[in-house]
Design an enzyme around this catalytic site. Structure first.
Site, PDB file in Angstrom:
ATOM      1  N   ASP A 240       0.849  -1.187   0.000  1.00 21.82           N
ATOM      2  CA  ASP A 240       0.000   0.000   0.000  1.00 21.82           C
ATOM      3  C   ASP A 240       0.892   1.248   0.000  1.00 21.82           C
ATOM      4  O   ASP A 240       1.891   1.312   0.721  1.00 21.82           O
ATOM      5  CB  ASP A 240      -0.895  -0.023   1.253  1.00 21.82           C
TER       6      ASP A 240
ATOM      7  N   ASN B  26     -12.995  -3.674   2.807  1.00 16.23           N
ATOM      8  CA  ASN B  26     -14.085  -2.700   2.844  1.00 16.23           C
ATOM      9  C   ASN B  26     -14.972  -2.822   1.609  1.00 16.23           C
ATOM     10  O   ASN B  26     -14.463  -2.937   0.489  1.00 16.23           O
ATOM     11  CB  ASN B  26     -13.501  -1.279   2.900  1.00 16.23           C
TER      12      ASN B  26
ATOM     13  N   GLN C 156     -14.554   2.075   1.727  1.00 13.82           N
ATOM     14  CA  GLN C 156     -13.898   1.697   0.463  1.00 13.82           C
ATOM     15  C   GLN C 156     -13.672   2.946  -0.378  1.00 13.82           C
ATOM     16  O   GLN C 156     -14.607   3.701  -0.643  1.00 13.82           O
ATOM     17  CB  GLN C 156     -14.758   0.689  -0.318  1.00 13.82           C
TER      18      GLN C 156
ATOM     19  N   HIS D 115     -10.370  -5.503  -2.954  1.00 15.00           N
ATOM     20  CA  HIS D 115      -9.022  -5.751  -2.433  1.00 15.00           C
ATOM     21  C   HIS D 115      -9.109  -6.155  -0.972  1.00 15.00           C
ATOM     22  O   HIS D 115     -10.050  -5.779  -0.268  1.00 15.00           O
ATOM     23  CB  HIS D 115      -8.107  -4.531  -2.595  1.00 15.00           C
TER      24      HIS D 115
ATOM     25  N   HIS E 224      -6.921  -5.904   2.504  1.00  9.88           N
ATOM     26  CA  HIS E 224      -5.764  -5.327   3.194  1.00  9.88           C
ATOM     27  C   HIS E 224      -5.147  -6.392   4.100  1.00  9.88           C
ATOM     28  O   HIS E 224      -5.869  -7.087   4.827  1.00  9.88           O
ATOM     29  CB  HIS E 224      -6.183  -4.175   4.114  1.00  9.88           C
TER      30      HIS E 224
HETATM   31  P1  5GP Z   1      -9.858   1.137   0.690  1.00  7.25           P
HETATM   32  O1  5GP Z   1     -10.061   2.349   1.535  1.00  7.25           O
HETATM   33  O2  5GP Z   1     -10.545   1.271  -0.664  1.00  7.25           O
HETATM   34  O3  5GP Z   1     -10.204  -0.155   1.383  1.00  7.25           O
HETATM   35  O4  5GP Z   1      -8.306   1.056   0.436  1.00  7.25           O
HETATM   36  C1  5GP Z   1      -7.649   1.584  -0.654  1.00  7.25           C
HETATM   37  C2  5GP Z   1      -6.166   1.519  -0.355  1.00  7.25           C
HETATM   38  O5  5GP Z   1      -5.451   1.659  -1.558  1.00  7.25           O
HETATM   39  C3  5GP Z   1      -5.672   2.621   0.577  1.00  7.25           C
HETATM   40  O6  5GP Z   1      -5.039   2.026   1.709  1.00  7.25           O
HETATM   41  C4  5GP Z   1      -4.694   3.413  -0.275  1.00  7.25           C
HETATM   42  O7  5GP Z   1      -3.579   3.852   0.454  1.00  7.25           O
HETATM   43  C5  5GP Z   1      -4.301   2.419  -1.343  1.00  7.25           C
HETATM   44  N1  5GP Z   1      -3.984   2.997  -2.628  1.00  7.25           N
HETATM   45  C6  5GP Z   1      -4.734   3.911  -3.308  1.00  7.25           C
HETATM   46  N2  5GP Z   1      -4.158   4.199  -4.500  1.00  7.25           N
HETATM   47  C7  5GP Z   1      -3.024   3.449  -4.554  1.00  7.25           C
HETATM   48  C8  5GP Z   1      -1.992   3.327  -5.543  1.00  7.25           C
HETATM   49  O8  5GP Z   1      -2.013   3.970  -6.604  1.00  7.25           O
HETATM   50  N3  5GP Z   1      -0.988   2.456  -5.279  1.00  7.25           N
HETATM   51  C9  5GP Z   1      -0.937   1.732  -4.110  1.00  7.25           C
HETATM   52  N4  5GP Z   1       0.103   0.901  -3.945  1.00  7.25           N
HETATM   53  N5  5GP Z   1      -1.882   1.843  -3.152  1.00  7.25           N
HETATM   54  C10 5GP Z   1      -2.901   2.692  -3.379  1.00  7.25           C
END
Ligand code: 5GP
Ligand code: ZN
Length: 150
Positions: A46, A102, A109, A115, A117
């Site tokens: 991440d 999420n 999300q 995805h 985590h």
């Molecule tokens: P969510 O909140 O949708 O469950 O998590 C999305 C996650 O994706 C976040 O922890 C954020 O830091 C990560 N993320 C968002 N854009 C990118 C990206 O371009 N590259 C990487 N490696 N992580 C990302």
């Protein structure tokens, strides 16, 4: 096998979604620090890690959330989560690890491509995955049980 049929906006051959950043990362069009890759998944670090080693399991085929995964994708994702968790706990020598997944904006999300985590936890890492425990009556529990199953 219940692989999803292509939907509007997806390329038929590979089930990627145009303008989805995680489709592009999972399929290698945008670089990311990769921990693991096979035909179905890429596991990346991440960009904004909650803790050292915070990783994301991304399917290469687009699914917006858990409910859009095929049964095969869902089971394979959890088997991969187990394998990655074991490897990370051993190599990072962390004290615990949270799996977080999420679904929907309200649930936190931010990227609408499924995805998981993998968040390594360290004593006193200052992070937390918390909710405030509520209260319930037997009647409320029965009402919601019925609402879900009936
Ligand atoms: P969510 O909140 O949708 O469950 O998590 C999305 C996650 O994706 C976040 O922890 C954020 O830091 C990560 N993320 C968002 N854009 C990118 C990206 O371009 N590259 C990487 N490696 N992580 C990302
Ligand atoms: Zn996608």
């Amino acid at each position: 096998m219940d692989r999803k049929m292509p939907q509007r906006g997806m390329m038929e051959e590979d089930m990627r979604m145009d303008n989805c950043i995680f489709c592009k990362i999972a399929n290698g069009e945008i670089p990311a620090k990769t921990l693991y890759e096979d035909g179905q998944f890429r596991v990346i670090l991440d960009l904004a890690p909650a803790t050292k080693g915070h990783a994301l399991i991304l399917p290469k085929d687009h699914a917006a959330n858990l409910c859009e995964l095929s049964d095969a994708q869902a089971s394979d994702a959890l088997v991969l989560a187990k394998k990655m968790a074991a490897q990370m706990m051993e190599k990072l020598q962390c004290d615990g690890l949270n799996l977080v997944q999420n679904n929907g904006e309200t649930a936190g999300q931010t990227v609408m491509h499924f995805h998981i985590h993998l968040i390594p936890r360290y004593h006193n890492d200052g992070q937390g995955i918390h909710w405030r425990p509520g209260t319930s009556t037997p009647e409320e529990l029965e009402a919601v049980r019925k609402q879900i199953v009936e």
